[in-house]
Design an enzyme around this catalytic site. Structure first.
Site, short mmCIF file in Angstrom:
data_model
loop_
_atom_site.label_atom_id
_atom_site.label_comp_id
_atom_site.label_asym_id
_atom_site.label_seq_id
_atom_site.Cartn_x
_atom_site.Cartn_y
_atom_site.Cartn_z
CG ASP A 39 49.14 42.55 43.51
OD1 ASP A 39 49.09 43.41 42.68
OD2 ASP A 39 50.27 42.02 43.66
CG ASP A 53 47.46 33.36 40.51
OD1 ASP A 53 47.34 34.04 39.57
OD2 ASP A 53 48.23 32.42 40.41
CB VAL A 54 44.05 37.40 37.83
CG1 VAL A 54 43.97 38.80 38.83
CG2 VAL A 54 45.40 37.53 37.25
CE1 TYR A 145 50.89 44.72 27.96
CE2 TYR A 145 51.06 46.34 26.25
CZ TYR A 145 50.91 45.71 27.77
OH TYR A 145 50.37 46.66 28.62
CE LYS A 149 47.23 45.31 28.80
NZ LYS A 149 46.44 45.06 30.10
CB THR A 180 55.02 51.52 35.86
OG1 THR A 180 55.55 50.82 34.77
CG2 THR A 180 53.70 52.41 35.58
#
Length: 249
Positions: A39, A53-54, A145, A149, A180
């Site tokens: 993360d 960092d992805v 978004y 997905k 969240t």
């Protein structure tokens, strides 16, 4: 599920520093797994903190090297890192499309690519991607978004087909609206936060938001060796939103 069904296994969780990823980290650790938290800010979750960092392949490769050196291997990859986007197809410019797709879609591919050499050495390898109900339901003002997905859902199926011959399972979990910190931030910008929260809860047939731990329980189920016959599927954790059509109240 057995309480310690992941004993002796090693898990890497991208985006494990907060929200659903942090819930997955806690759940998998409680089930006996040794967990690495990949993360940008990994400090607050259980497990080995790996600042990652992805969007950066070198960062991911370094994290998996450190994780496997510390724990001796890798059995589970949970691709939870993701960001949101709000608006119609006209609302986001090319730069925002590139940014969101880079994290949500290419980030999954990068992390999986970096993890696969280690997963191939495992006796029970599995990749669990975090998709969303947005992959298959048209949501208002979520064009970017939803597109991201939907791509994760399709990528999961393609990866499962490519890797099943090697004994590597690939599945995804598709949550509904989850309670969240991100949802809390979204609500804080609404004109009437309480009314908006009630609206989000009401669109799920259960009448409430999904909890992060409920999503994590689904991830644990798919990650467990007991689910060895399950691959190439999406598990909805959405309060019935994807499949139920109830009479108007």
């Amino acid at each position: 599920m057995a309480m310690r069904d992941l004993d002796g296994l090693v898990a890497a969780i991208t985006g494990g520093g907060s929200g659903i990823g942090a819930a997955c980290a806690r759940r998998l650790a409680a089930a006996g797994a040794k967990v690495g938290i990949l993360d940008l800010d990994p400090a607050n979750s259980p497990g080995l903190p790996l600042k990652t960092d992805v969007r950066d392949a070198a960062s991911l490769e370094a994290a998996f090297t450190e994780l496997t050196d510390a724990y001796g291997g890798l059995d589970i990859l949970v691709n939870s890192a993701g960001i949101s986007a709000v608006g119609t197809v006209e609302a986001n410019d090319d730069a925002e499309w590139s940014r969101v797709l880079d994290v949500n879609v290419t980030g999954v591919a990068r992390a999986s690519r970096a993890a696969l050499p280690y997963l191939r050495r495992s006796r029970t390898p599995v990749i669990v991607n975090l998709s969303s109900i947005a992959a298959t339901a048209g949501l208002v003002e979520r064009a970017l978004y939803c597109a991201s997905k939907g791509a994760v859902h399709a990528l999961t199926l393609a990866m499962a087909a490519d890797l099943v011959g090697e004994g590597i399972r690939v599945c995804c979990v598709a949550p509904g609206t989850v309670d969240t910190p991100w949802v809390a931030r979204l609500l804080s910008h609404a004109a009437d936060p309480e009314a908006e929260r009630e609206r989000l809860a009401a669109r799920q047939p259960t009448g409430r938001l999904v909890t992060a731990d409920e999503v994590a329980a689904a991830v644990q189920y798919l990650a467990s060796p007991a689910s060895g016959a399950t691959t190439g599927m999406s598990l909805a954790v959405d309060g019935g939103m994807s499949g139920l059509r109830l009479p108007s109240r």
